[in-house]
Design an enzyme around this catalytic site. Structure first.
Site, PDB file in Angstrom:
ATOM      1  N   ALA A  48     -14.106  82.544  76.814  1.00  0.00           N
ATOM      2  CA  ALA A  48     -13.560  82.101  75.524  1.00  0.00           C
ATOM      3  C   ALA A  48     -14.109  80.739  75.049  1.00  0.00           C
ATOM      4  O   ALA A  48     -14.627  80.636  73.927  1.00  0.00           O
ATOM      5  CB  ALA A  48     -12.036  82.100  75.602  1.00  0.00           C
ATOM      6  N   ASP A 233      -7.922  84.123  77.101  1.00  0.00           N
ATOM      7  CA  ASP A 233      -8.663  84.238  75.836  1.00  0.00           C
ATOM      8  C   ASP A 233      -7.793  83.881  74.636  1.00  0.00           C
ATOM      9  O   ASP A 233      -8.309  83.584  73.561  1.00  0.00           O
ATOM     10  CB  ASP A 233      -9.213  85.654  75.679  1.00  0.00           C
ATOM     11  CG  ASP A 233     -10.407  85.841  76.596  1.00  0.00           C
ATOM     12  OD1 ASP A 233     -10.201  86.082  77.801  1.00  0.00           O
ATOM     13  OD2 ASP A 233     -11.541  85.687  76.115  1.00  0.00           O
TER      14      ASP A 233
HETATM   15  O1  MRU Z   1     -15.373  89.459  78.475  1.00  0.00           O
HETATM   16  P1  MRU Z   1     -15.486  88.041  78.965  1.00  0.00           P
HETATM   17  O2  MRU Z   1     -16.361  87.912  80.173  1.00  0.00           O
HETATM   18  O3  MRU Z   1     -15.871  87.092  77.855  1.00  0.00           O
HETATM   19  O4  MRU Z   1     -14.005  87.680  79.420  1.00  0.00           O
HETATM   20  C1  MRU Z   1     -13.748  86.366  79.872  1.00  0.00           C
HETATM   21  C2  MRU Z   1     -12.365  86.158  80.353  1.00  0.00           C
HETATM   22  O5  MRU Z   1     -11.521  87.018  80.282  1.00  0.00           O
HETATM   23  C3  MRU Z   1     -12.034  84.780  80.837  1.00  0.00           C
HETATM   24  O6  MRU Z   1     -11.062  84.825  81.840  1.00  0.00           O
HETATM   25  C4  MRU Z   1     -11.493  83.951  79.660  1.00  0.00           C
HETATM   26  O7  MRU Z   1     -12.368  84.004  78.569  1.00  0.00           O
HETATM   27  C5  MRU Z   1     -11.240  82.536  80.036  1.00  0.00           C
HETATM   28  S1  MRU Z   1     -12.739  81.650  80.306  1.00  0.00           S
HETATM   29  C6  MRU Z   1     -12.330  80.032  80.600  1.00  0.00           C
END
Ligand code: MRU
Length: 333
Positions: A48, A233
């Site tokens: 995110a 997110d």
């Molecule tokens: O699909 P992604 O790899 O972008 O998903 C990322 C996540 O779910 C993370 O846990 C979230 O973005 C937090 S990152 C600090």
């Protein structure tokens, strides 16, 4: 960190292509915002906060390359960025911030507007670095020497502009001299835990053990896990959390086994405009990511697939939110 997730260099964005990890460390560089949007959609840039930072830089890079600062052009860039991935609020937060900055300066010269866009994008990045440090510092208060932590997906340096959110807590503990053990869920179907968290923690010499997602419950029941820490997110006004698919199951298991469950989250991930997690748009990914993951067919042709990228963990499962400004008690009893 001996790698740079995102970096502005020479008015271009340079990023580590996360689809190539852990086998190859490949950096890409571009001054074409369309290529950056494609990189976000393909998860070359993911997590995110990292998506938000890339979105911020995209505005400045787009305006600089096209030498176009018309409202039509800027709002079109905003629309395209907003359409890239729906769940992480950091993207929309960064886009809104850049559009606001544009409106503040839009009557100035082109040179000034472009300079201000670059300045604002760098501020977003620098603030994220600080927020990661704050999360690490506050989260480390919850962890003692010798503890074992379970994490899901990748909420590390690869997902942010700094040292991560969930993994920032681990790095900070290490810097304080605490010895920890980490179990990383592999995180089906795109294996962010196996490919990214395991790689990132190895780079930093953290004791990490990779497990399949369905091993977490067994380890918890056997008393092998002291804390669960994940990223997010989006966090809604009531404290519900959207994070990588599978997080909800981990949270329920943690409650059942009396293990504290923490969500490490910077201010940019709170979305107080939504009341509950039911209002969050959950991204759905293509069926091939499940049936032909990494090029290997593992399901029959034509089978129906449902592949949400995220799930919502209700606030009642969360012990603490580890934020950049401090620990906030969750609703879990
Ligand atoms: O699909 P992604 O790899 O972008 O998903 C990322 C996540 O779910 C993370 O846990 C979230 O973005 C937090 S990152 C600090």
């Amino acid at each position: 960190m001996n790698f740079k997730t995102l970096e502005l260099t020479d008015n271009k964005l340079r990023w580590i292509d996360q689809t190539k990890l852990p086998l190859e460390v490949v950096y890409k560089i571009s001054d074409d915002y369309n290529e950056i949007i494609t990189a976000i959609k393909r998860l070359e840039i993911r997590g995110a906060p990292a998506i938000g930072i890339a979105a911020g830089y995209s505005f400045a890079i787009a305006a600089h390359k096209a030498q176009d600062v018309s409202e039509k052009f800027i709002l079109n860039v905003a629309d395209q960025l907003n359409a890239s991935r729906p769940t992480a609020v950091n993207l929309f937060w960064a886009v809104a911030r850049m559009v606001e900055m544009y409106h503040k300066y839009k009557d100035e010269s082109k040179k000034v507007i472009i300079e201000e866009l670059f300045f604002e994008a760098k501020c977003i990045h620098n603030e994220d670095i600080e927020m990661c440090l704050g999360i690490g510092k506050h989260g480390a208060e919850l962890i003692k020497d010798g503890d074992t932590i379970l994490t899901h997906c990748n909420a590390g340096a690869l997902a942010t502009g700094g040292i991560g959110t969930a993994l920032a807590v681990i790095y900070t503990c290490k810097a304080q001299g605490k010895t920890l053990k980490v179990f990383a869920d592999e995180t089906r179907p795109l294996l962010q835990g196996a490919r990214l968290t395991a790689w990132e923690l190895q780079q930093e010499n953290i004791d990490v053990t990779l497990i399949t997602d369905n091993t977490a419950g067994m380890l918890m029941r056997l008393g092998k896990i002291d804390h669960v820490i994940v990223g997010a997110d989006r966090v809604t006004a009531n404290g519900d959390v959207a994070n990588k698919i599978g997080t909800y199951a981990v949270a329920v298991l943690a409650k059942e086994n009396n293990i504290p469950f923490y969500v490490a989250v910077p201010e940019s991930t709170f979305d107080r405009s939504l009341e509950t997690g039911d209002e969050i748009i959950i991204e759905e990914r293509s069926s091939e990511e499940v049936t032909k993951g990494f090029g290997n067919q593992t399901a029959p042709d034509g089978v129906k697939v449902y592949s949400p990228a995220f799930d919502v963990t209700p606030a009642k499962y969360i012990s603490y939110y580890i934020t950049d400004t401090g620990l906030k008690k969750g609703m879990r009893e």
